[in-house]
Design a protein around this motif. Structure first.
Motif, short mmCIF file in Angstrom:
data_model
loop_
_atom_site.label_atom_id
_atom_site.label_comp_id
_atom_site.label_asym_id
_atom_site.label_seq_id
_atom_site.Cartn_x
_atom_site.Cartn_y
_atom_site.Cartn_z
N GLY A 87 0.82 -1.20 0.00
CA GLY A 87 0.00 0.00 0.00
C GLY A 87 0.86 1.25 0.00
O GLY A 87 1.83 1.35 0.75
N THR A 91 -3.68 3.71 -2.15
CA THR A 91 -3.69 2.63 -3.14
C THR A 91 -3.06 1.36 -2.57
O THR A 91 -1.95 1.40 -2.06
N CYS A 92 -3.79 0.25 -2.68
CA CYS A 92 -3.30 -1.06 -2.24
C CYS A 92 -3.36 -2.03 -3.41
O CYS A 92 -4.27 -1.94 -4.24
N TRP A 93 -2.42 -2.94 -3.48
CA TRP A 93 -2.42 -3.96 -4.53
C TRP A 93 -1.67 -5.19 -4.04
O TRP A 93 -0.89 -5.13 -3.12
N ILE A 110 6.55 -1.42 -8.63
CA ILE A 110 5.50 -0.40 -8.47
C ILE A 110 4.78 -0.28 -9.81
O ILE A 110 5.31 0.29 -10.77
N LYS A 111 3.56 -0.82 -9.88
CA LYS A 111 2.79 -0.86 -11.12
C LYS A 111 2.46 0.55 -11.62
O LYS A 111 2.33 1.49 -10.84
N SER A 113 -0.35 1.60 -12.73
CA SER A 113 -1.63 2.08 -12.19
C SER A 113 -1.45 2.67 -10.80
O SER A 113 -2.14 3.64 -10.45
N VAL A 114 -0.54 2.13 -10.02
CA VAL A 114 -0.26 2.67 -8.68
C VAL A 114 0.44 4.02 -8.81
O VAL A 114 0.08 4.99 -8.13
N ARG A 115 1.45 4.08 -9.68
CA ARG A 115 2.18 5.34 -9.87
C ARG A 115 1.24 6.44 -10.36
O ARG A 115 1.32 7.58 -9.90
N GLU A 118 -1.23 7.55 -7.47
CA GLU A 118 -0.57 8.29 -6.39
C GLU A 118 0.33 9.41 -6.90
O GLU A 118 1.02 10.05 -6.12
#
Length: 138
Positions: A87, A91-93, A110-111, A113-115, A118
């Motif tokens: 997390g 955002t958590c994955w 670090i995907k 979609s996460v970057r 955030e």
């Protein structure tokens, strides 16, 4: 997320792992925070030239890496990877940590979609929450 802890419970095994792997981790621990910069890995083509392939990572090292190594003993997947829920911010994955012998730690991918969610880029210093997933259903 439902957390199960199937980590080692035999006191002798725990003592051995602490001595061999370092760290002072209770078998009930399974969540950590780590701070570090995002870095970019670029692949190389067969000709040795940089390719268009790249991945963003966060290095997990030091005490947190040692604690993860102890807590995940006997629960690693392919190539020694460790299943985790990560997390950053809101955002958590679900992903895997990949071992890195050179740093005696792990690399957290670090995907994109996460970057994007955030607003992160290479070089940003982030705080990540890491929770082990001892069992993962496919």
């Amino acid at each position: 997320m439902v957390q199960t802890n199937d980590g080692p419970t035999d006191p002798e095994l725990i003592r051995f792992l602490r001595e061999e792997l370092g760290g002072d981790v209770s078998p009930d621990e399974g969540a950590w925070e780590h701070v570090g910069p995002i870095w970019l890995w670029r692949g190389k083509g067969k000709d040795g030239q940089p390719s268009s392939m790249s991945w963003h990572f966060l290095t997990i090292d030091g005490e947190v890496a040692g604690a993860i190594r102890v807590a995940s003993s006997g629960h690693s997947a392919a190539w020694g990877s460790v299943y985790v829920e990560a997390g950053i911010g809101k955002t958590c994955w679900r992903t895997s940590l990949f071992p890195n012998k050179a740093i005696q730690g792990y690399m957290l991918p670090i995907k994109a979609s996460v970057r994007k969610a955030e607003k992160l880029a290479e070089g940003d210093v982030i705080t990540v929450r890491i929770t082990l997933e001892y069992e993962r259903s496919i």
